[in-house]
Design a protein around this motif. Structure first.
Motif, mmCIF file in Angstrom:
data_model
loop_
_atom_site.group_PDB
_atom_site.id
_atom_site.type_symbol
_atom_site.label_atom_id
_atom_site.label_comp_id
_atom_site.label_asym_id
_atom_site.label_seq_id
_atom_site.Cartn_x
_atom_site.Cartn_y
_atom_site.Cartn_z
ATOM 1 N N THR A 140 -91.487 -33.404 -50.458
ATOM 2 C CA THR A 140 -92.126 -33.973 -49.275
ATOM 3 C C THR A 140 -92.342 -35.456 -49.517
ATOM 4 O O THR A 140 -92.998 -35.847 -50.493
ATOM 5 N N ARG A 141 -91.803 -36.282 -48.609
ATOM 6 C CA ARG A 141 -91.978 -37.729 -48.734
ATOM 7 C C ARG A 141 -93.432 -38.084 -48.465
ATOM 8 O O ARG A 141 -94.052 -37.575 -47.534
ATOM 9 N N LEU A 142 -93.972 -38.968 -49.290
ATOM 10 C CA LEU A 142 -95.350 -39.434 -49.156
ATOM 11 C C LEU A 142 -95.375 -40.904 -48.790
ATOM 12 O O LEU A 142 -94.454 -41.660 -49.121
ATOM 13 N N TYR A 196 -92.465 -42.382 -52.928
ATOM 14 C CA TYR A 196 -93.154 -41.267 -53.568
ATOM 15 C C TYR A 196 -92.735 -39.961 -52.920
ATOM 16 O O TYR A 196 -92.558 -39.880 -51.698
ATOM 17 N N TRP A 197 -92.620 -38.928 -53.743
ATOM 18 C CA TRP A 197 -92.321 -37.578 -53.281
ATOM 19 C C TRP A 197 -93.307 -36.602 -53.914
ATOM 20 O O TRP A 197 -93.622 -36.706 -55.100
ATOM 21 N N PHE A 198 -93.790 -35.657 -53.105
ATOM 22 C CA PHE A 198 -94.572 -34.539 -53.629
ATOM 23 C C PHE A 198 -93.583 -33.417 -53.891
ATOM 24 O O PHE A 198 -92.840 -33.002 -52.999
ATOM 25 N N ALA A 231 -95.913 -31.716 -58.725
ATOM 26 C CA ALA A 231 -95.783 -33.001 -59.413
ATOM 27 C C ALA A 231 -95.632 -34.123 -58.403
ATOM 28 O O ALA A 231 -95.070 -33.932 -57.316
ATOM 29 N N LEU A 232 -96.130 -35.273 -58.772
ATOM 30 C CA LEU A 232 -95.897 -36.498 -58.028
ATOM 31 C C LEU A 232 -94.676 -37.150 -58.660
ATOM 32 O O LEU A 232 -94.631 -37.358 -59.876
ATOM 33 N N LYS A 233 -93.681 -37.444 -57.840
ATOM 34 C CA LYS A 233 -92.457 -38.070 -58.322
ATOM 35 C C LYS A 233 -92.243 -39.369 -57.562
ATOM 36 O O LYS A 233 -92.769 -39.541 -56.464
ATOM 37 N N GLY A 285 -99.173 -41.552 -52.253
ATOM 38 C CA GLY A 285 -98.669 -41.525 -53.618
ATOM 39 C C GLY A 285 -99.640 -42.147 -54.601
ATOM 40 O O GLY A 285 -99.907 -41.586 -55.666
ATOM 41 N N THR A 286 -100.180 -43.297 -54.234
ATOM 42 C CA THR A 286 -101.149 -43.974 -55.102
ATOM 43 C C THR A 286 -102.399 -43.126 -55.291
ATOM 44 O O THR A 286 -102.927 -43.027 -56.401
#
Length: 115
Positions: free
Chosen positions: A62-64, A39-41, A30-32, A69-70
């Motif tokens: 995982t930080r994006l 954004y976090w994966f 999920a993208l959070k 994220g976009t």
């Protein structure tokens, strides 16, 4: 699911799911996004040990970057190469506790990446 208190994007990280990218009986991607805009994966993997041993429930965060994220927010998951996750520092939460690791899986355990 409990709120991860170990995320280091801000003092009071609180995530909401932007988009579920993949879901099976034993895996979730999920993208959070945090209230601070980071954004976090998120990846969850479950391995059930049917022989009586311990099950393995593992989550990675995982930080994006904003661009990553976009992209994930607006692009089909199959069209995005997530290879960068293998070398990106990530928070891992499993039965041994929470720790920073040097990378996360780039595909769900239940998905064959060659397909």
């Amino acid at each position: 699911m409990r709120e991860p208190t170990f995320l280091d994007c801000c003092q009071t990280a609180s995530l909401r799911t932007v988009r579920v990218l993949y879901e099976s009986h034993h895996d979730l991607e999920a993208l959070k996004i945090c209230t601070c805009g980071t954004y976090w994966f998120y990846r969850f993997s479950e391995y059930v040990n049917w022989t009586g041993g311990h099950d393995d429930l593992t989550s990675w965060y995982t930080r994006l970057s904003p661009d990553e994220g976009t992209t994930l927010e607006h692009t089909d998951r199959k069209g995005v190469n997530l290879g960068y996750l293998r070398e990106r520092p990530s928070w891992m939460d499993d039965r041994d506790g929470v720790r920073m690791v040097n990378g996360a899986p780039d595909h769900p355990a239940s998905e064959d990446p060659s397909k």
